[in-house]
Every structure is written in structure tokens, then in C-alpha cells.
Design a protein around this motif. Structure first.
Motif, PDB file in Angstrom:
ATOM      1  N   ARG A   1      35.005 -71.292   5.570  1.00 20.19           N
ATOM      2  CA  ARG A   1      35.431 -70.362   4.482  1.00 20.19           C
ATOM      3  C   ARG A   1      37.186 -70.231   4.710  1.00 20.19           C
ATOM      4  NH1 ARG A   1      31.039 -66.462   2.891  1.00 20.19           N
ATOM      5  NH2 ARG A   1      29.509 -67.967   2.361  1.00 20.19           N
ATOM      6  N   ASN A   2      37.777 -70.411   3.567  1.00 20.65           N
ATOM      7  CA  ASN A   2      39.243 -70.334   3.750  1.00 20.65           C
ATOM      8  C   ASN A   2      39.851 -71.164   4.645  1.00 20.65           C
ATOM      9  OD1 ASN A   2      38.980 -68.671   1.492  1.00 20.65           O
ATOM     10  ND2 ASN A   2      38.823 -66.731   2.916  1.00 20.65           N
ATOM     11  N   ASP A   3      39.371 -72.377   5.003  1.00 23.02           N
ATOM     12  CA  ASP A   3      39.682 -73.423   6.051  1.00 23.02           C
ATOM     13  C   ASP A   3      39.589 -72.842   7.458  1.00 23.02           C
ATOM     14  OD1 ASP A   3      40.677 -75.288   4.136  1.00 23.02           O
ATOM     15  OD2 ASP A   3      42.663 -74.214   4.091  1.00 23.02           O
ATOM     16  N   MET A   4      38.789 -71.761   7.777  1.00 23.88           N
ATOM     17  CA  MET A   4      38.268 -71.290   8.973  1.00 23.88           C
ATOM     18  C   MET A   4      36.666 -71.743   9.308  1.00 23.88           C
ATOM     19  SD  MET A   4      41.008 -69.536  10.258  1.00 23.88           S
ATOM     20  CE  MET A   4      40.330 -68.351  11.208  1.00 23.88           C
ATOM     21  N   SER A   5      36.384 -72.066  10.312  1.00 24.17           N
ATOM     22  CA  SER A   5      35.075 -72.284  10.676  1.00 24.17           C
ATOM     23  C   SER A   5      34.519 -71.033  11.438  1.00 24.17           C
ATOM     24  CB  SER A   5      35.124 -73.628  11.861  1.00 24.17           C
ATOM     25  OG  SER A   5      33.940 -73.705  12.316  1.00 24.17           O
ATOM     26  N   TYR A   6      33.288 -70.899  10.942  1.00 26.22           N
ATOM     27  CA  TYR A   6      32.563 -69.732  11.708  1.00 26.22           C
ATOM     28  C   TYR A   6      31.202 -70.058  11.906  1.00 26.22           C
ATOM     29  CZ  TYR A   6      36.263 -66.704   9.185  1.00 26.22           C
ATOM     30  OH  TYR A   6      37.326 -66.102   8.747  1.00 26.22           O
ATOM     31  N   SER A   7      30.874 -69.617  13.138  1.00 23.05           N
ATOM     32  CA  SER A   7      29.424 -69.829  13.574  1.00 23.05           C
ATOM     33  C   SER A   7      28.710 -68.478  13.125  1.00 23.05           C
ATOM     34  CB  SER A   7      29.446 -70.213  15.152  1.00 23.05           C
ATOM     35  OG  SER A   7      28.205 -70.225  15.442  1.00 23.05           O
ATOM     36  N   ILE A   8      27.595 -68.607  12.350  1.00 21.95           N
ATOM     37  CA  ILE A   8      27.029 -67.661  11.693  1.00 21.95           C
ATOM     38  C   ILE A   8      25.534 -67.491  11.805  1.00 21.95           C
ATOM     39  CG2 ILE A   8      28.849 -67.115   9.882  1.00 21.95           C
ATOM     40  CD1 ILE A   8      25.777 -68.471   8.625  1.00 21.95           C
ATOM     41  N   TYR A   9      24.921 -66.087  11.717  1.00 24.45           N
ATOM     42  CA  TYR A   9      23.422 -66.169  11.472  1.00 24.45           C
ATOM     43  C   TYR A   9      23.235 -65.860  10.022  1.00 24.45           C
ATOM     44  CZ  TYR A   9      22.898 -65.568  16.574  1.00 24.45           C
ATOM     45  OH  TYR A   9      23.157 -65.975  17.962  1.00 24.45           O
ATOM     46  N   ARG A  10      22.217 -66.450   9.281  1.00 28.94           N
ATOM     47  CA  ARG A  10      22.022 -66.044   8.003  1.00 28.94           C
ATOM     48  C   ARG A  10      20.568 -65.322   7.928  1.00 28.94           C
ATOM     49  NH1 ARG A  10      23.936 -68.647   3.654  1.00 28.94           N
ATOM     50  NH2 ARG A  10      24.946 -70.198   4.868  1.00 28.94           N
ATOM     51  N   GLY A  11      20.741 -64.225   7.175  1.00 24.38           N
ATOM     52  CA  GLY A  11      19.382 -63.355   7.057  1.00 24.38           C
ATOM     53  C   GLY A  11      19.317 -62.839   5.700  1.00 24.38           C
ATOM     54  N   GLY A  12      18.134 -61.931   5.633  1.00 29.10           N
ATOM     55  CA  GLY A  12      17.845 -61.512   4.253  1.00 29.10           C
ATOM     56  C   GLY A  12      17.588 -59.919   4.638  1.00 29.10           C
ATOM     57  N   ILE A  13      17.583 -58.988   3.447  1.00 28.54           N
ATOM     58  CA  ILE A  13      17.059 -57.607   3.385  1.00 28.54           C
ATOM     59  C   ILE A  13      16.258 -57.494   1.887  1.00 28.54           C
ATOM     60  CG2 ILE A  13      17.678 -55.080   3.187  1.00 28.54           C
ATOM     61  CD1 ILE A  13      18.513 -56.081   5.951  1.00 28.54           C
ATOM     62  N   SER A  14      15.199 -56.715   2.072  1.00 27.32           N
ATOM     63  CA  SER A  14      14.634 -56.427   0.760  1.00 27.32           C
ATOM     64  C   SER A  14      14.399 -55.016   0.613  1.00 27.32           C
ATOM     65  CB  SER A  14      13.336 -57.158   0.526  1.00 27.32           C
ATOM     66  OG  SER A  14      12.571 -57.007   1.428  1.00 27.32           O
ATOM     67  N   ARG A  15      14.517 -54.470  -0.570  1.00 27.53           N
ATOM     68  CA  ARG A  15      14.407 -52.748  -0.552  1.00 27.53           C
ATOM     69  C   ARG A  15      13.901 -52.531  -2.018  1.00 27.53           C
ATOM     70  NH1 ARG A  15      20.310 -50.621   0.246  1.00 27.53           N
ATOM     71  NH2 ARG A  15      21.319 -51.556  -1.667  1.00 27.53           N
ATOM     72  N   ARG A  16      13.426 -51.419  -2.037  1.00 28.51           N
ATOM     73  CA  ARG A  16      13.096 -50.922  -3.255  1.00 28.51           C
ATOM     74  C   ARG A  16      13.661 -49.585  -3.935  1.00 28.51           C
ATOM     75  NH1 ARG A  16       9.016 -53.485  -5.847  1.00 28.51           N
ATOM     76  NH2 ARG A  16       7.573 -54.870  -4.542  1.00 28.51           N
ATOM     77  N   ILE A  17      14.320 -49.868  -5.098  1.00 29.17           N
ATOM     78  CA  ILE A  17      15.191 -48.824  -5.392  1.00 29.17           C
ATOM     79  C   ILE A  17      14.423 -48.348  -6.881  1.00 29.17           C
ATOM     80  CG2 ILE A  17      17.562 -47.655  -6.248  1.00 29.17           C
ATOM     81  CD1 ILE A  17      17.446 -48.401  -3.349  1.00 29.17           C
ATOM     82  N   ASP A  18      14.056 -47.269  -7.029  1.00 27.41           N
ATOM     83  CA  ASP A  18      13.205 -46.877  -8.201  1.00 27.41           C
ATOM     84  C   ASP A  18      12.236 -48.080  -8.578  1.00 27.41           C
ATOM     85  OD1 ASP A  18      14.862 -44.580  -8.554  1.00 27.41           O
ATOM     86  OD2 ASP A  18      16.632 -45.703  -9.373  1.00 27.41           O
TER      87      ASP A  18
END
Length: 103
Positions: free
Chosen positions: A62-79
Motif C-alpha cells: 500500500r502506497n509503496d510500503m510492504s505490510y505483513s497482514i492478517y485478513r479477517g471478517g466480522i458480521s453483525r445484524r443491525i435492525d
């Protein structure tokens, strides 16, 4: 002689504790901790129904910078409407770098 051995042992113990603390500061966070950070951020705006995280880190640029990342997800109910989000967390700092709502 016993006091001298005790003081030497205490000094070695203190030095080892200091080195261990410094080494642990530089370690990457575990995926479970990254998920906990993301869930805490999402819980500030409402309850979380489900979550997941990839256990194997990946590298992104990202923006010419290298990152080691974890990818994840969240779910929720709103109304009674299901909302799902994908997020990425920096493996070294625990900072949430990006969040995208899935459609």
C-alpha cells in the motif's frame, strides 16, 4: 558467600527478564490477538454476531510500503439487516489498516 551468590543470581534474573521483555515487544502479534483487536473496534458501534481470521499472514503493498497482514471478517445484524465487513490488520503493530463492507 551465600549473599554473593544470591545477588549474582538476582542480577542475572533481572537482566534475563529485561531482555525477554524487549524481545517480546518486537514480536508480531498472533492472529487471535488481531481478531480480538478488530472485534473490540467493531463492538464500539454495536454487537458482533460472527467473526473469522486467516491464520496465515500475507503481504500486501500500500502506497509503496510492504505490510505483513492478517485478513479477517466480522458480521453483525443491525435492525435485522445482516452487515458483513472484511478487515486487514498489520501483523507487527495490530493496527487496523483497512475495513470494507461487503455487499
Amino acid at each position: 558467600m551465600k549473599w554473593k551468590a544470591l545477588l549474582i543470581g538476582a542480577g542475572i534474573g533481572a537482566a534475563a527478564a529485561y531482555l525477554f521483555t524487549e524481545a517480546s515487544k518486537q514480536q508480531a502479534i498472533k492472529p487471535e490477538k488481531a481478531l480480538k483487536i478488530a472485534k473490540a473496534a467493531f463492538k464500539k458501534r454495536g454487537p458482533v454476531d460472527g467473526s473469522w481470521i486467516q491464520m496465515v499472514p500475507e503481504t500486501i503493498i500500500r502506497n509503496d510500503m510492504s505490510y505483513s497482514i492478517y485478513r479477517g471478517g466480522i458480521s453483525r445484524r443491525i435492525d435485522d439487516v445482516l452487515e458483513q465487513y472484511e478487515f486487514i490488520v498489520d501483523k507487527n503493530t495490530g493496527v487496523i489498516l483497512d475495513v470494507n463492507q461487503l455487499k
